[in-house]
Scaffold this motif. Structure first.
Motif, PDB file in Angstrom:
ATOM      1  N   SER A 150       0.694  -1.298  -0.111  1.00  0.00           N
ATOM      2  CA  SER A 150       0.075   0.161  -0.098  1.00  0.00           C
ATOM      3  C   SER A 150       0.816   1.009   0.166  1.00  0.00           C
ATOM      4  O   SER A 150       0.931   1.878  -0.849  1.00  0.00           O
ATOM      5  N   THR A 151       1.430   1.377   0.970  1.00  0.00           N
ATOM      6  CA  THR A 151       2.825   2.216   1.413  1.00  0.00           C
ATOM      7  C   THR A 151       3.985   2.041   1.106  1.00  0.00           C
ATOM      8  O   THR A 151       3.769   1.673   2.351  1.00  0.00           O
ATOM      9  N   SER A 170      16.307  -6.013 -11.285  1.00  0.00           N
ATOM     10  CA  SER A 170      15.725  -6.355 -13.211  1.00  0.00           C
ATOM     11  C   SER A 170      14.807  -5.696 -12.610  1.00  0.00           C
ATOM     12  O   SER A 170      14.458  -6.220 -13.760  1.00  0.00           O
ATOM     13  N   GLY A 171      14.227  -5.543 -12.054  1.00  0.00           N
ATOM     14  CA  GLY A 171      12.663  -5.260 -11.836  1.00  0.00           C
ATOM     15  C   GLY A 171      12.494  -3.669 -11.868  1.00  0.00           C
ATOM     16  O   GLY A 171      12.672  -3.354 -12.723  1.00  0.00           O
ATOM     17  N   ARG A 172      10.967  -3.867 -11.440  1.00  0.00           N
ATOM     18  CA  ARG A 172      10.537  -2.249 -12.477  1.00  0.00           C
ATOM     19  C   ARG A 172       9.154  -2.132 -10.610  1.00  0.00           C
ATOM     20  O   ARG A 172       8.986  -2.731 -10.285  1.00  0.00           O
ATOM     21  N   ILE A 173       9.698  -0.489 -10.198  1.00  0.00           N
ATOM     22  CA  ILE A 173       8.833  -0.215  -9.405  1.00  0.00           C
ATOM     23  C   ILE A 173       7.007   0.423 -10.608  1.00  0.00           C
ATOM     24  O   ILE A 173       7.332   1.279 -10.942  1.00  0.00           O
ATOM     25  N   SER A 174       6.513   0.487  -9.381  1.00  0.00           N
ATOM     26  CA  SER A 174       4.864   1.107 -10.286  1.00  0.00           C
ATOM     27  C   SER A 174       3.922   1.964  -9.475  1.00  0.00           C
ATOM     28  O   SER A 174       3.539   0.293  -7.899  1.00  0.00           O
ATOM     29  N   VAL A 175       3.556   2.867  -9.492  1.00  0.00           N
ATOM     30  CA  VAL A 175       3.123   3.543  -8.442  1.00  0.00           C
ATOM     31  C   VAL A 175       2.082   4.128  -8.936  1.00  0.00           C
ATOM     32  O   VAL A 175       1.602   4.979 -10.209  1.00  0.00           O
ATOM     33  N   LEU A 176       0.391   3.206  -8.282  1.00  0.00           N
ATOM     34  CA  LEU A 176      -0.377   3.424  -8.869  1.00  0.00           C
ATOM     35  C   LEU A 176      -0.773   5.329  -8.329  1.00  0.00           C
ATOM     36  O   LEU A 176      -0.626   5.265  -7.889  1.00  0.00           O
ATOM     37  N   PRO A 177      -1.264   5.953  -9.938  1.00  0.00           N
ATOM     38  CA  PRO A 177      -1.972   6.871 -10.084  1.00  0.00           C
ATOM     39  C   PRO A 177      -2.833   7.411  -8.902  1.00  0.00           C
ATOM     40  O   PRO A 177      -3.872   6.766  -8.161  1.00  0.00           O
ATOM     41  N   ASN A 178      -2.809   8.378  -7.351  1.00  0.00           N
ATOM     42  CA  ASN A 178      -3.340   8.889  -6.080  1.00  0.00           C
ATOM     43  C   ASN A 178      -4.931   9.221  -7.011  1.00  0.00           C
ATOM     44  O   ASN A 178      -5.741   9.349  -6.160  1.00  0.00           O
ATOM     45  N   ASN A 179      -5.101   9.750  -8.047  1.00  0.00           N
ATOM     46  CA  ASN A 179      -6.215  10.419  -8.339  1.00  0.00           C
ATOM     47  C   ASN A 179      -7.291  10.085  -9.409  1.00  0.00           C
ATOM     48  O   ASN A 179      -8.479   9.987  -9.385  1.00  0.00           O
ATOM     49  N   GLN A 180      -6.990   8.116  -9.262  1.00  0.00           N
ATOM     50  CA  GLN A 180      -7.577   7.749  -9.857  1.00  0.00           C
ATOM     51  C   GLN A 180      -8.999   6.431  -8.392  1.00  0.00           C
ATOM     52  O   GLN A 180      -8.328   6.368  -7.643  1.00  0.00           O
ATOM     53  N   ARG A 206       0.456   7.683  -2.538  1.00  0.00           N
ATOM     54  CA  ARG A 206      -0.254   9.220  -2.600  1.00  0.00           C
ATOM     55  C   ARG A 206       0.969  10.318  -2.717  1.00  0.00           C
ATOM     56  O   ARG A 206       2.071  10.270  -3.292  1.00  0.00           O
ATOM     57  N   THR A 207       1.448  11.239  -1.108  1.00  0.00           N
ATOM     58  CA  THR A 207       2.023  12.005  -1.032  1.00  0.00           C
ATOM     59  C   THR A 207       3.856  11.446  -0.526  1.00  0.00           C
ATOM     60  O   THR A 207       4.681  12.489  -0.623  1.00  0.00           O
ATOM     61  N   THR A 208       4.103  10.252  -0.325  1.00  0.00           N
ATOM     62  CA  THR A 208       4.904   9.827   0.507  1.00  0.00           C
ATOM     63  C   THR A 208       5.350  10.144  -0.236  1.00  0.00           C
ATOM     64  O   THR A 208       5.838   9.222  -1.305  1.00  0.00           O
TER      65      THR A 208
END
Length: 375
Positions: free
Chosen positions: A108-109, A160-170, A144-146
């Motif tokens: 989550s965070t 060799s991975g990726r970081i995905s941050v789901l958009p806060n405004n969705q 969020r804003t953290t």
């Protein structure tokens, strides 16, 4: 419902208050679930999820007497089936490419210090040693804003991975669609989510999603969403495992040992002793004393139900004059300051330590780890 009648040294007034709070929590949750069902029948799926999010937040923060809710998770499953039963995802928002056969950690965070953020780090680091060909990615659902800490970027890049941050405004449903797409080629999914985070349930409850899911039970003392969609629950202590077996709807539970420190081999005791002495010198600690380390936010040590951490510390000090207790996360003021003064500095409240290298030195310097209580 949780039995609190036999809790030690409870007064009748405290029992009454605790019972009333639990009943209030249950009534509020039932009201929210009824609203969520009404919204579902109107096909207002986003509103239905919002009611479940509110209900699970109440259940997380004011314990209702149960650790999971079939009603909540079944409703999230119905919504998932209605929205994602076909092969085409309803949203076309692009996501970052994820490697095939990747382990995806859903968080989550993530924060710079402590808790399950550190478990994610240790998990990936240990897998890099024992399974160097394995790729690990991280997806954040409520960042969020953290601000993302630097260590997570370095960590994921190293495997060799990726970081995905789901958009806060969705909306929740959009986040769920994105998460399904991110995990489409995953070999394994590991949930490190907040107890009230419904996104994973929405994304994975539909029967068309068949990836294996593990639920890391970092908040094993409270209600949580996510257990019913998981193939197994991973507990980190025996008390949590007992609750999982008795009180959560999951037949498979495994205990995950969590190492406190890296950098030394257990079969070389002399190396461990040398590192302990070096850490104590660098921190200015007595080389010959016994050091007990405890780490946690201040609220976890608040006296409750007849259990008193400070009283326990006093008894330890009176029993053994060679003991020093270091409290990371406990501020050097109020009762902690008075405790330190009472025993001439043998209790050392350090507050939060953000420098990870210094924190590692305290791990190495300590002889014993003392878990915070009564929390």
């Amino acid at each position: 419902m949780v039995s609190i009648v036999n809790a030690p040294r409870l007064t009748s007034c405290m029992i009454k208050l605790a019972t009333e709070m639990q009943e209030l929590s249950k009534n509020t949750i039932d009201f929210c679930i009824s609203k969520a069902n009404a919204s579902y029948f109107l096909k207002d799926y986003e509103q239905s999820v919002s009611w479940i999010y509110f209900a699970s937040t109440v259940a997380w923060t004011i314990h209702p007497g149960y650790f999971y809710s079939r009603k909540m998770e079944d409703l999230l499953s119905h919504i998932s089936t209605d929205c994602f039963s076909n092969s085409e995802l309803p949203h076309s928002i692009e996501t970052q490419y994820q490697p095939e056969n990747c382990v995806v950690h859903i968080v989550s965070t993530v924060s710079g210090t402590g808790g399950h953020s550190r478990v994610v780090e240790k998990w990936i680091k240990n897998c890099k040693v024992f399974y160097p060909e394995q790729t690990h990615s991280i997806c954040l659902t409520q960042q969020r804003t953290t601000e993302l800490p630097d260590w997570i970027l370095t960590l994921v890049d190293g495997v060799s991975g990726r970081i995905s941050v789901l958009p806060n405004n969705q909306d929740f449903l959009v986040k769920a669609a994105l998460l399904r797409k991110i995990c489409n080629k995953a070999n394994l999914i590991v949930l490190h989510i907040h107890p009230n985070d419904p996104v994973a349930n929405l994304a994975f409850s539909c029967s068309s999603f068949t990836k294996k899911i593990l639920f890391f039970n970092h908040a094993d003392h409270v209600f949580s969403l996510g257990g019913m969609i998981s193939d197994a629950i991973v507990d980190f202590r025996l008390s949590g495992k007992r609750v999982t077996k008795a009180r959560r709807l999951c037949s498979k539970s495994f205990l995950l040992p969590i190492p406190l420190v890296d950098g030394y081999k257990n079969d070389h005791d002399c190396n461990r002793i040398e590192q302990r002495l070096h850490a104590r010198k660098s921190l200015g600690l007595d080389l010959g004393c016994r050091i007990i380390l405890t780490i946690g936010d201040e609220y976890k040590y608040k006296k409750s139900l007849g259990y008193d951490f400070i009283d326990c510390v006093r008894r330890i000090f009176r029993k053994d004059s060679s003991v020093i207790i270091i409290g990371i996360g406990l501020p050097p003021k109020n009762c902690w300051k008075y405790l330190s003064e009472e025993f001439y500095g043998r209790f050392v409240p350090l507050g939060r330590i953000k420098d990870r290298s210094i924190l590692e030195q305290y791990y190495l310097a300590a002889d014993i780890y003392m878990e915070g209580f009564p929390f």
